[in-house]
Enzyme design. Sequence first.
Site, short mmCIF file in Angstrom:
data_model
loop_
_atom_site.label_atom_id
_atom_site.label_comp_id
_atom_site.label_asym_id
_atom_site.label_seq_id
_atom_site.Cartn_x
_atom_site.Cartn_y
_atom_site.Cartn_z
N HIS A 185 0.84 -1.20 0.00
CA HIS A 185 0.00 0.00 0.00
C HIS A 185 0.88 1.26 0.00
CE1 HIS A 185 -3.17 2.74 1.10
NE2 HIS A 185 -4.06 1.79 1.25
N GLU A 289 -0.68 1.02 -5.58
CA GLU A 289 -0.39 -0.17 -4.79
C GLU A 289 -0.33 -1.43 -5.65
OE1 GLU A 289 -3.72 2.08 -2.13
OE2 GLU A 289 -3.60 -0.11 -1.86
O1 TA6 Z 1 -6.07 1.21 -0.79
C1 TA6 Z 1 -7.10 2.11 -0.80
C2 TA6 Z 1 -7.92 1.93 0.47
O2 TA6 Z 1 -8.44 0.65 0.53
C3 TA6 Z 1 -8.99 3.02 0.56
O3 TA6 Z 1 -10.27 2.51 0.39
C4 TA6 Z 1 -8.76 3.64 1.92
O4 TA6 Z 1 -9.53 3.08 2.88
C5 TA6 Z 1 -7.28 3.37 2.14
O5 TA6 Z 1 -7.06 2.10 1.63
C6 TA6 Z 1 -6.75 3.54 3.53
O6 TA6 Z 1 -7.13 2.53 4.35
P1 TA6 Z 1 -6.75 2.59 5.92
O7 TA6 Z 1 -7.32 1.35 6.52
O8 TA6 Z 1 -5.24 2.61 6.00
O9 TA6 Z 1 -7.34 3.85 6.46
#
Ligand code: TA6
Length: 332
Positions: A185, A289
């Site tokens: 991520h 990601e």
């Molecule tokens: O990767 C994108 C995502 O899934 C978004 O939907 C958003 O929620 C982001 O990740 C961040 O997630 P987190 O759990 O770190 O707040």
Amino acid sequence: MSSERVPVELSQGVNGLDKIILRETRGSSAEKSNFFFIFYLFLLLRGFQVYLFGGHVTSWKNDHGEELLFVSSKALFKPPKAIRGGIPICFPQFSNHGPLEQHGFARNRFWSIDTDRPAFPTNSSSKAHIDLILRSSEEDMKIWPHSYEFRLRVALGPGGDLMLTSRIRNTNTDGKPFTFTFAYHTYFSVSDISEVRVEGLETLDYLDNLQNKERFTEQGDAITFETELDKIYLSTPTKIAILDHEKKRTFVIRKDGLPDAVVWNPWDKKAKAMADFGDDEYKHMLCVEAAAIEKPITLKPGEEWRGRQELSAVPSSYCSGQLDPQKVLLGS
Ligand code: TA6
């Protein structure tokens, strides 16, 4: 170039959390004369930092000592809350694609330094690397009843590229397979999101997380940003480019074993709603990601999966054509 390993330093990070710092030195032989000055100078330059909490890379610097990853000024560094920024690892579940907590639990666990690692399955010449390991705990078995070994190698390539290689092995003794989804991520630091373009995902199908994961097809041009975006691009090319026009910098993501790619920017409203994220910080970050989501990975006992991403940051001046993204994406 000497053959010894590059210095790795274990130190205390924010809130006393253990972190590993790896700084690369170069051309040490030539500079022996005014050793300390030059050694000190080089040490300040390129390298990376990774926290044992989450196996989480929080810094990647180039030769000029510039930070290439975004970490929020409001990141908490308070387990079990994941660190906001850098490269959280989503395993064994991406986002809410399953019954577990958002993005699984690997990013909320304490990893260890892997001292007895099996031979590394690539001819990685990088001497600048660190190996971490996460094994299933009794706690985890209650929520995800599988025994696994997750080995993560974080390495700095000759050109300062940052390489993450994950090897996940099913160590179940009850003969049971297990299935998971996965993502690196990565939060990239950008100058101004409205000046950034992503190349390599044109005309691909994607699941729109803002429209109940409905499936759409991307239009033909590069992706640009003027509002919240949260999309999972399916079966993408192995190379994606992020062009930061203002910084004249192009990030190139090369990935292996990770067919999908998520692109996320929370924009203003979501930014305000996140306690560990600054209201205006959405202007200076972009998540792209490398992931395996659409087709979850199933491993039988004894089987191992490998997922690798390599990040490069190359100076680019888009208009001068010095680095044409098409050449990057189609080139070697
Ligand atoms: O990767 C994108 C995502 O899934 C978004 O939907 C958003 O929620 C982001 O990740 C961040 O997630 P987190 O759990 O770190 O707040």
